[in-house]
Motif scaffolding. Structure first.
Motif, PDB file in Angstrom:
ATOM      1  N   VAL A  14      21.619 -65.845 -10.517  1.00 19.17           N
ATOM      2  CA  VAL A  14      21.606 -64.445 -10.920  1.00 19.17           C
ATOM      3  C   VAL A  14      20.484 -63.766 -10.150  1.00 19.17           C
ATOM      4  CG1 VAL A  14      20.197 -65.023 -12.959  1.00 19.17           C
ATOM      5  CG2 VAL A  14      21.344 -62.809 -12.819  1.00 19.17           C
ATOM      6  N   LEU A  15      20.791 -62.620  -9.563  1.00 19.37           N
ATOM      7  CA  LEU A  15      19.833 -61.856  -8.767  1.00 19.37           C
ATOM      8  C   LEU A  15      19.604 -60.527  -9.470  1.00 19.37           C
ATOM      9  CD1 LEU A  15      21.820 -63.585  -6.746  1.00 19.37           C
ATOM     10  CD2 LEU A  15      20.449 -62.480  -4.975  1.00 19.37           C
ATOM     11  N   GLU A  16      18.414 -60.369 -10.043  1.00 14.64           N
ATOM     12  CA  GLU A  16      18.095 -59.194 -10.842  1.00 14.64           C
ATOM     13  C   GLU A  16      17.176 -58.270 -10.064  1.00 14.64           C
ATOM     14  OE1 GLU A  16      17.795 -60.648 -15.314  1.00 14.64           O
ATOM     15  OE2 GLU A  16      16.867 -62.110 -13.949  1.00 14.64           O
ATOM     16  N   SER A  71      27.208 -56.639 -11.228  1.00  9.01           N
ATOM     17  CA  SER A  71      27.283 -55.918 -12.493  1.00  9.01           C
ATOM     18  C   SER A  71      26.133 -54.928 -12.530  1.00  9.01           C
ATOM     19  CB  SER A  71      27.191 -56.877 -13.678  1.00  9.01           C
ATOM     20  OG  SER A  71      27.183 -56.168 -14.899  1.00  9.01           O
ATOM     21  N   GLU A  72      26.473 -53.647 -12.396  1.00  5.14           N
ATOM     22  CA  GLU A  72      25.462 -52.590 -12.245  1.00  5.14           C
ATOM     23  C   GLU A  72      24.575 -52.935 -11.056  1.00  5.14           C
ATOM     24  OE1 GLU A  72      23.723 -52.112 -16.145  1.00  5.14           O
ATOM     25  OE2 GLU A  72      25.462 -50.978 -16.860  1.00  5.14           O
ATOM     26  N   SER A  73      23.256 -53.145 -11.248  1.00  2.00           N
ATOM     27  CA  SER A  73      22.387 -53.397 -10.091  1.00  2.00           C
ATOM     28  C   SER A  73      22.135 -54.878  -9.851  1.00  2.00           C
ATOM     29  CB  SER A  73      21.039 -52.689 -10.287  1.00  2.00           C
ATOM     30  OG  SER A  73      20.386 -53.159 -11.456  1.00  2.00           O
ATOM     31  N   ASP A  74      22.648 -55.744 -10.727  1.00  2.00           N
ATOM     32  CA  ASP A  74      22.408 -57.180 -10.607  1.00  2.00           C
ATOM     33  C   ASP A  74      23.608 -57.879  -9.967  1.00  2.00           C
ATOM     34  OD1 ASP A  74      19.989 -56.757 -11.903  1.00  2.00           O
ATOM     35  OD2 ASP A  74      20.789 -57.293 -13.877  1.00  2.00           O
ATOM     36  N   TRP A  75      23.309 -58.989  -9.312  1.00  2.00           N
ATOM     37  CA  TRP A  75      24.351 -59.789  -8.659  1.00  2.00           C
ATOM     38  C   TRP A  75      24.359 -61.213  -9.213  1.00  2.00           C
ATOM     39  CZ3 TRP A  75      27.959 -58.355  -4.977  1.00  2.00           C
ATOM     40  CH2 TRP A  75      27.816 -57.069  -4.434  1.00  2.00           C
ATOM     41  N   PHE A  76      25.537 -61.822  -9.200  1.00  2.00           N
ATOM     42  CA  PHE A  76      25.707 -63.218  -9.585  1.00  2.00           C
ATOM     43  C   PHE A  76      26.422 -63.939  -8.445  1.00  2.00           C
ATOM     44  CE2 PHE A  76      25.154 -60.904 -13.445  1.00  2.00           C
ATOM     45  CZ  PHE A  76      24.561 -61.767 -14.353  1.00  2.00           C
ATOM     46  N   ILE A  77      25.988 -65.163  -8.180  1.00  2.00           N
ATOM     47  CA  ILE A  77      26.610 -65.985  -7.150  1.00  2.00           C
ATOM     48  C   ILE A  77      27.113 -67.270  -7.793  1.00  2.00           C
ATOM     49  CG2 ILE A  77      26.237 -67.326  -5.032  1.00  2.00           C
ATOM     50  CD1 ILE A  77      24.137 -65.269  -4.215  1.00  2.00           C
ATOM     51  N   GLY A  78      28.311 -67.680  -7.416  1.00  2.00           N
ATOM     52  CA  GLY A  78      28.853 -68.961  -7.851  1.00  2.00           C
ATOM     53  C   GLY A  78      29.467 -69.685  -6.671  1.00  2.00           C
ATOM     54  N   ALA A  79      29.240 -70.991  -6.599  1.00  2.00           N
ATOM     55  CA  ALA A  79      29.827 -71.798  -5.527  1.00  2.00           C
ATOM     56  C   ALA A  79      30.262 -73.141  -6.101  1.00  2.00           C
ATOM     57  CB  ALA A  79      28.837 -72.009  -4.389  1.00  2.00           C
ATOM     58  N   MET A  80      31.345 -73.682  -5.573  1.00  2.00           N
ATOM     59  CA  MET A  80      31.846 -74.997  -5.962  1.00  2.00           C
ATOM     60  C   MET A  80      32.301 -75.743  -4.717  1.00  2.00           C
ATOM     61  SD  MET A  80      34.097 -74.287  -9.441  1.00  2.00           S
ATOM     62  CE  MET A  80      35.434 -73.514  -8.537  1.00  2.00           C
ATOM     63  N   THR A  81      32.204 -77.068  -4.772  1.00  2.00           N
ATOM     64  CA  THR A  81      32.708 -77.903  -3.688  1.00  2.00           C
ATOM     65  C   THR A  81      33.658 -78.952  -4.241  1.00  2.00           C
ATOM     66  OG1 THR A  81      32.110 -79.302  -1.796  1.00  2.00           O
ATOM     67  CG2 THR A  81      30.789 -79.548  -3.799  1.00  2.00           C
ATOM     68  N   ASN A  82      34.436 -79.556  -3.352  1.00  5.91           N
ATOM     69  CA  ASN A  82      35.368 -80.614  -3.745  1.00  5.91           C
ATOM     70  C   ASN A  82      34.636 -81.951  -3.800  1.00  5.91           C
ATOM     71  OD1 ASN A  82      35.013 -81.137  -1.030  1.00  5.91           O
ATOM     72  ND2 ASN A  82      37.169 -80.990  -0.496  1.00  5.91           N
ATOM     73  N   SER A  83      35.280 -83.014  -3.477  1.00  6.03           N
ATOM     74  CA  SER A  83      34.668 -84.344  -3.593  1.00  6.03           C
ATOM     75  C   SER A  83      33.822 -84.711  -2.375  1.00  6.03           C
ATOM     76  CB  SER A  83      35.763 -85.396  -3.803  1.00  6.03           C
ATOM     77  OG  SER A  83      36.441 -85.166  -5.010  1.00  6.03           O
ATOM     78  N   GLU A  84      33.291 -83.714  -1.721  1.00  2.00           N
ATOM     79  CA  GLU A  84      32.397 -83.930  -0.587  1.00  2.00           C
ATOM     80  C   GLU A  84      31.087 -83.198  -0.822  1.00  2.00           C
ATOM     81  OE1 GLU A  84      34.117 -82.926   3.150  1.00  2.00           O
ATOM     82  OE2 GLU A  84      36.019 -83.966   2.762  1.00  2.00           O
ATOM     83  N   ASP A  85      29.970 -83.838  -0.425  1.00  2.00           N
ATOM     84  CA  ASP A  85      28.697 -83.118  -0.378  1.00  2.00           C
ATOM     85  C   ASP A  85      28.847 -81.958   0.597  1.00  2.00           C
ATOM     86  OD1 ASP A  85      27.734 -85.122  -2.001  1.00  2.00           O
ATOM     87  OD2 ASP A  85      26.716 -86.193  -0.380  1.00  2.00           O
ATOM     88  N   ARG A  86      28.131 -80.871   0.318  1.00  2.00           N
ATOM     89  CA  ARG A  86      28.323 -79.707   1.187  1.00  2.00           C
ATOM     90  C   ARG A  86      27.050 -78.863   1.262  1.00  2.00           C
ATOM     91  NH1 ARG A  86      33.091 -78.430   2.998  1.00  2.00           N
ATOM     92  NH2 ARG A  86      34.103 -79.580   1.296  1.00  2.00           N
ATOM     93  N   LYS A  87      26.771 -78.373   2.456  1.00  2.00           N
ATOM     94  CA  LYS A  87      25.704 -77.402   2.676  1.00  2.00           C
ATOM     95  C   LYS A  87      26.321 -76.139   3.249  1.00  2.00           C
ATOM     96  CE  LYS A  87      21.846 -80.592   3.538  1.00  2.00           C
ATOM     97  NZ  LYS A  87      20.775 -80.971   4.503  1.00  2.00           N
ATOM     98  N   LEU A  88      25.974 -75.009   2.683  1.00  3.37           N
ATOM     99  CA  LEU A  88      26.474 -73.720   3.138  1.00  3.37           C
ATOM    100  C   LEU A  88      25.311 -72.755   3.314  1.00  3.37           C
ATOM    101  CD1 LEU A  88      29.437 -73.351   0.609  1.00  3.37           C
ATOM    102  CD2 LEU A  88      29.651 -73.993   3.020  1.00  3.37           C
ATOM    103  N   GLU A  89      25.399 -71.923   4.320  1.00  2.01           N
ATOM    104  CA  GLU A  89      24.432 -70.841   4.486  1.00  2.01           C
ATOM    105  C   GLU A  89      25.107 -69.525   4.142  1.00  2.01           C
ATOM    106  OE1 GLU A  89      22.646 -70.824   8.325  1.00  2.01           O
ATOM    107  OE2 GLU A  89      21.204 -72.407   7.806  1.00  2.01           O
TER     108      GLU A  89
END
Length: 646
Positions: free
Chosen positions: A641-643, A568-586
């Motif tokens: 949120v990345l401002e 949104s304009e110069s800012d960024w938003f990140i969203g992540a969801m996982t199922n019924s498993e623990d998860r690590k993502l890069e």
């Protein structure tokens, strides 16, 4: 609103005529190949990324008054063209949308009596294939009653798919999208769209429709006559008709909706696609500046039952004001009992002073939306009601419980939206059929339900982490969904219980991520004011947007996990969801511009598996190219949120 770059130019490179009745159409990037045959039957095949997706799939129609259309065609003429243009959406996930495709229009006629004219246009985009049929002007004034459309989708193999069985043509289209094989779909099912298909590791598809206008909504069912893994269109019957009864009544000329096969190398490519909107007409509202996306507070039917009282409404207006949200939604019973012969959508319940409510809302820089039952709208002089709402200062209307997608109801939707637009009112449909991209044409159609959303936490165990991670790749492909996120009484799956006030399954970070991942320009936050105040994550809800200048799916697997980044304009938003498993993502922050960003993170903690409301709030400085690690517990999530600090 619209800027044409390059359009309608004769193609010599993308459409190859192989014979008098066979043609080949390719997408601009050459990855999509459609082979079309006109003769004994009208049909086509589709390949993507060197994968066979559809074997020979035919197009036909059946009528009450005349013989079926579907056999023995002669091509009278053809037209080949390309379009490459950009346009600016009002309800946006991107600041600009590119509409780039190669087109082939075939003008055909039946070879035998009554020699009806049938035109079909195919379009090949980089992200999919679509076709529609035109019945041009002929047999002046004659009314035609269609009993069946036989659009066949003959899949090349027994692919894995994700589909919803709505059980009945009359439904709110709210259920899970289950993983199955195409061969698992039975004739007893009422299989809705979109249906998402895994063709190969580098090929995903989704079947849906676009520009549903003066026609019946489409479902699909098996069609063994075409092949072992063939499906066919299954139109919603007109009211009072059996499932094999009358579907569409029309006069020439008339168009079918677009039959759409979205295509991509990954599931995320399908989420990023705008093919459904591109297949609709440009905006018809001359000045849409009054259409304002935003978040809405919602009176606590969801979290504590309706209390249709003046002080309760003011309490939610205060919440919207504190949060910096644009709207408050006044839900059912504001005009008393609904769905009754004497229900009047222009007369507030006696305990409410509507002018005072709107005056108070205005003093708080908040606008109100009004709920109503569709039958009460149908009995009203709707134009006059809209004029009254506009006079009050209402921003929009939420209409509920239509639960149909037959031709009459489709036309009713269009009448409601166009009438509301005359009075500068936005629209949210609940108890609704899936979107088909018409918000491009009338962007006051902000969002709709037609999704198993957050309210199901109140009475079911269906709102599993798997369901939450399936919706972006299935229902959301059709368009915005009023999921009503924002429940802050978070419980992990093993501790979740139904009750009042309503808990939500999944972690607090998961709830925050839904505001980034789930598309809805009008986003309705579901919880009670007391459940927000003083809670970690509230500051995120004050900053998050509902429309975006850019959208990226960074990773994802249907039903398992997803990570999205939105700008949104110069800012960024990140969203992540996982199922019924623990998860690590890069995740690499390659999408950022140059310079530093203050990143505020809301993540699961070691306590989250026990206490779903536990969430860490962390600040750090990041830049383009950095790699972040996302850790989520089972049923968890991640939001940030990345401002820009330039």
């Amino acid at each position: 609103m619209f800027r044409a770059v390059f359009c309608t130019i004769l193609l010599t490179f993308s459409v190859l005529s192989l014979s008098a009745s066979e043609y080949q159409l390719k997408s601009p990037d050459g990855k999509v190949v459609v082979a079309i045959s006109v003769g004994e039957q009208l049909g086509y095949t589709v390949a993507y990324n060197n994968n066979e997706v559809l074997d020979f799939s035919t197009i036909a129609f059946e009528f009450v008054e005349a013989a079926p259309i579907g056999k023995e065609f002669t091509v009278l003429d053809s037209k080949q063209s390309t379009v490459d243009e950009t346009w600016k959406p009002v309800l946006k996930r991107y600041d600009e949308i590119r509409n780039n495709y190669n087109s082939l229009v075939l003008y055909t006629q039946e070879s035998r009596f009554p020699k009806r004219l049938v035109n079909v246009e195919f379009r090949a985009y980089n992200d999919g294939v679509a076709y529609r049929v035109e019945f041009p002007e002929q047999f002046a004034g004659r009314e035609n009653t269609m009993t069946d459309e036989l659009s066949v989708f003959n899949f090349a193999d027994d692919f894995t798919c994700w589909s919803a069985d709505y059980k009945n043509y009359v439904s709110s289209q709210e259920t899970e999208f289950w993983k199955k094989k195409i061969s698992d779909i039975t004739d007893k099912m009422v299989t809705g769209l979109p249906m998402t298909i895994e063709v190969a590791d580098n090929c995903y598809a989704a079947l849906t429709e676009a520009d549903l206008t003066d026609y019946a909504g489409m479902f699909v069912k098996p069609y063994s006559k075409a092949g072992k893994f063939a499906l066919r269109s299954d139109l919603a019957p007109l009211p009072g008709q059996p499932k094999n009864g009358n579907k569409v009544v029309f006069k020439f000329p008339h168009f079918t909706p677009w039959r759409v096969l979205m295509l991509g190398e990954t599931p995320g490519d399908l989420v990023e696609s705008e093919i459904v909107q591109n297949l609709n007409d440009p905006c018809e509202i001359e000045d849409p500046s009054w259409i304002k996306p935003g978040i809405s507070a919602w009176d606590h039917w969801w979290s504590g039952e309706v209390k249709m009282e003046q002080d309760v409404i003011l309490q939610y207006i205060d919440l919207a004001s504190e949060m910096g949200w644009d709207y408050m939604l006044i839900d059912w019973q504001w005009y008393g009992m609904y769905n009754q012969p004497k229900a009047d959508i222009t007369t507030p319940a006696e305990q409410l002073d509507m002018p005072a409510i709107f005056k108070y809302a205005k003093s708080k820089n908040v606008k109100c939306w009004l709920w109503m039952y569709w039958t009460d709208v149908d009995r009203s002089v709707f134009d006059a009601a809209c004029a009254l709402y506009h006079k009050w200062g209402a921003a929009g209307i939420k209409i509920d419980f239509m639960d149909r997608s037959d031709q009459k109801m489709v036309n009713w939707y269009h009448r409601i939206v166009t009438t509301a637009a005359k009075h500068q009112l936005m629209v949210d449909f609940h108890g609704a059929y899936k979107p088909t991209g018409w918000r491009r044409t009338y962007p006051n159609l902000m969002t709709r339900e037609g999704v198993m959303g957050n309210e199901y936490n109140k009475w079911s165990l269906c709102m599993t982490p798997e369901h939450l991670c399936t919706l972006p790749f299935t229902r959301m492909l059709a368009g915005p969904m009023d999921y009503t996120p924002g429940g802050f009484l978070n419980r992990m799956p093993d501790k979740f219980r139904n009750g009042t006030p309503a808990n939500v399954m999944g972690s607090r970070a998961n709830t925050l991520a839904q505001f980034v991942i789930y598309d809805s320009p009008y986003q309705v936050a579901c919880d009670h004011p007391d459940n927000y105040r003083g809670q970690t994550g509230v500051e995120f809800l004050k900053k998050v947007k509902t429309v975006w200048d850019d959208t990226h799916v960074l990773n994802g697997k249907i039903g398992e996990y997803i990570t999205m980044a939105r700008r949104s304009e110069s800012d960024w938003f990140i969203g992540a969801m996982t199922n019924s498993e623990d998860r690590k993502l890069e995740v690499a922050l390659d999408f950022l511009s140059e310079g530093e960003y203050k990143m505020t993170i809301y993540s699961d903690t070691d306590e989250t598996p026990v206490h779903g409301e536990a969430v860490a709030e962390i600040e750090k400085v990041v830049k383009k190219g950095d790699v972040i690690e996302i850790e989520m517990v089972a049923g968890g999530g991640y939001a940030a949120v990345l401002e820009s600090v330039q």
